[in-house]
Design a protein around this motif. Structure first.
Motif, PDB file in Angstrom:
ATOM      1  N   THR A   6       0.644  -0.788  -0.181  1.00 49.97           N
ATOM      2  CA  THR A   6      -0.447  -0.267   0.051  1.00 49.97           C
ATOM      3  C   THR A   6       0.399   1.031  -0.026  1.00 49.97           C
ATOM      4  O   THR A   6       1.725   1.186   1.267  1.00 49.97           O
ATOM      5  N   LYS A   7       0.789   1.941  -1.184  1.00 49.45           N
ATOM      6  CA  LYS A   7       1.335   3.550  -1.758  1.00 49.45           C
ATOM      7  C   LYS A   7       3.085   3.334  -1.000  1.00 49.45           C
ATOM      8  O   LYS A   7       3.546   3.972  -0.411  1.00 49.45           O
ATOM      9  N   ILE A   8       3.305   2.295  -1.965  1.00 52.95           N
ATOM     10  CA  ILE A   8       4.533   2.352  -1.760  1.00 52.95           C
ATOM     11  C   ILE A   8       5.406   3.158  -2.763  1.00 52.95           C
ATOM     12  O   ILE A   8       5.171   2.812  -3.879  1.00 52.95           O
ATOM     13  N   THR A   9       6.956   3.755  -2.204  1.00 54.76           N
ATOM     14  CA  THR A   9       7.641   4.377  -3.022  1.00 54.76           C
ATOM     15  C   THR A   9       8.684   4.203  -2.478  1.00 54.76           C
ATOM     16  O   THR A   9       9.427   3.453  -1.828  1.00 54.76           O
ATOM     17  N   LEU A  15      15.474   9.429  -8.484  1.00 52.41           N
ATOM     18  CA  LEU A  15      14.653   9.060 -10.064  1.00 52.41           C
ATOM     19  C   LEU A  15      13.565   7.684  -9.208  1.00 52.41           C
ATOM     20  O   LEU A  15      14.339   6.828  -8.055  1.00 52.41           O
ATOM     21  N   PRO A  16      12.221   8.259  -9.160  1.00 52.18           N
ATOM     22  CA  PRO A  16      11.511   7.696  -8.658  1.00 52.18           C
ATOM     23  C   PRO A  16      11.007   5.840  -9.762  1.00 52.18           C
ATOM     24  O   PRO A  16      11.308   5.990 -10.355  1.00 52.18           O
ATOM     25  N   ILE A  17      11.144   4.616  -8.747  1.00 50.43           N
ATOM     26  CA  ILE A  17      11.103   3.546  -9.504  1.00 50.43           C
ATOM     27  C   ILE A  17       9.727   3.255  -8.979  1.00 50.43           C
ATOM     28  O   ILE A  17       8.533   2.885 -10.095  1.00 50.43           O
ATOM     29  N   PHE A  18       8.760   3.700  -8.018  1.00 46.85           N
ATOM     30  CA  PHE A  18       7.529   3.745  -7.713  1.00 46.85           C
ATOM     31  C   PHE A  18       7.301   4.718  -6.721  1.00 46.85           C
ATOM     32  O   PHE A  18       7.983   5.347  -5.893  1.00 46.85           O
ATOM     33  N   GLY A  38      14.491  -1.946 -16.509  1.00 47.08           N
ATOM     34  CA  GLY A  38      15.454  -0.389 -15.278  1.00 47.08           C
ATOM     35  C   GLY A  38      13.659  -0.234 -15.077  1.00 47.08           C
ATOM     36  O   GLY A  38      14.430   0.172 -14.318  1.00 47.08           O
ATOM     37  N   THR A  39      12.535  -1.290 -15.024  1.00 46.74           N
ATOM     38  CA  THR A  39      11.725  -0.390 -14.901  1.00 46.74           C
ATOM     39  C   THR A  39      10.995  -0.501 -13.386  1.00 46.74           C
ATOM     40  O   THR A  39       9.529  -0.651 -12.806  1.00 46.74           O
ATOM     41  N   GLY A  40      12.006  -1.889 -12.340  1.00 48.88           N
ATOM     42  CA  GLY A  40      11.941  -2.163 -11.768  1.00 48.88           C
ATOM     43  C   GLY A  40      11.107  -3.715 -11.386  1.00 48.88           C
ATOM     44  O   GLY A  40      10.204  -3.865 -10.027  1.00 48.88           O
ATOM     45  N   LYS A  41      11.010  -4.394 -11.537  1.00 50.61           N
ATOM     46  CA  LYS A  41      10.166  -5.593 -11.746  1.00 50.61           C
ATOM     47  C   LYS A  41      11.146  -6.306 -10.654  1.00 50.61           C
ATOM     48  O   LYS A  41      10.781  -6.520 -10.081  1.00 50.61           O
ATOM     49  N   THR A  42      12.472  -6.200 -10.570  1.00 50.19           N
ATOM     50  CA  THR A  42      13.262  -7.254  -9.645  1.00 50.19           C
ATOM     51  C   THR A  42      13.219  -6.420  -8.338  1.00 50.19           C
ATOM     52  O   THR A  42      12.935  -7.308  -7.086  1.00 50.19           O
ATOM     53  N   ILE A  52      14.648  -5.742   0.079  1.00 47.22           N
ATOM     54  CA  ILE A  52      15.173  -4.614   0.590  1.00 47.22           C
ATOM     55  C   ILE A  52      13.701  -4.052   0.912  1.00 47.22           C
ATOM     56  O   ILE A  52      12.225  -4.548   0.930  1.00 47.22           O
ATOM     57  N   SER A  53      13.748  -2.957   1.802  1.00 49.51           N
ATOM     58  CA  SER A  53      12.276  -2.052   2.370  1.00 49.51           C
ATOM     59  C   SER A  53      11.821  -0.202   1.196  1.00 49.51           C
ATOM     60  O   SER A  53      13.257   0.273   0.182  1.00 49.51           O
ATOM     61  N   PRO A  54      10.669  -0.225   1.005  1.00 47.27           N
ATOM     62  CA  PRO A  54      10.794   0.896   0.444  1.00 47.27           C
ATOM     63  C   PRO A  54      11.127   1.950   1.218  1.00 47.27           C
ATOM     64  O   PRO A  54      10.829   2.610   2.826  1.00 47.27           O
ATOM     65  N   GLU A  55      10.581   2.956   0.339  1.00 49.56           N
ATOM     66  CA  GLU A  55      10.709   4.499   2.119  1.00 49.56           C
ATOM     67  C   GLU A  55       9.692   4.927   2.707  1.00 49.56           C
ATOM     68  O   GLU A  55       9.630   4.997   3.490  1.00 49.56           O
ATOM     69  N   LEU A  56       8.673   4.442   1.192  1.00 44.08           N
ATOM     70  CA  LEU A  56       7.116   4.867   2.706  1.00 44.08           C
ATOM     71  C   LEU A  56       6.578   3.768   1.777  1.00 44.08           C
ATOM     72  O   LEU A  56       6.983   2.912   1.260  1.00 44.08           O
TER      73      LEU A  56
END
Length: 64
Positions: A6-9, A15-18, A38-42, A52-56
């Motif tokens: 939910t609301k992953i950043t 540069l934002p991936i999500f 490079g679009t964020g699949k992995t 790994i952890s999201p920022e938000l």
């Protein structure tokens, strides 16, 4: 629900991936991810498994 994001950043080098990603996988779902390099699949899978952890945002997983 097996996993809900939910609301992953997530950013790399500023540069934002999500940005505000909402995503869920339910029992019985079949899924595949396709996209250019490079679009964020992995990164998405690494966030889902806790490597790994999201920022938000928040991640909710079904136990076991």
């Amino acid at each position: 629900m097996l996993i809900q994001l939910t609301k992953i950043t997530k950013n790399y080098d500023g540069l934002p991936i999500f940005d505000g990603l909402d995503f869920a996988v339910n029992e019985g779902d079949k899924m595949g991810l396709i996209g250019n390099n490079g679009t964020g699949k992995t990164s998405l899978f690494k966030i889902m498994i806790g490597q790994i952890s999201p920022e938000l945002g928040s991640i909710n997983k079904k136990k076991n």
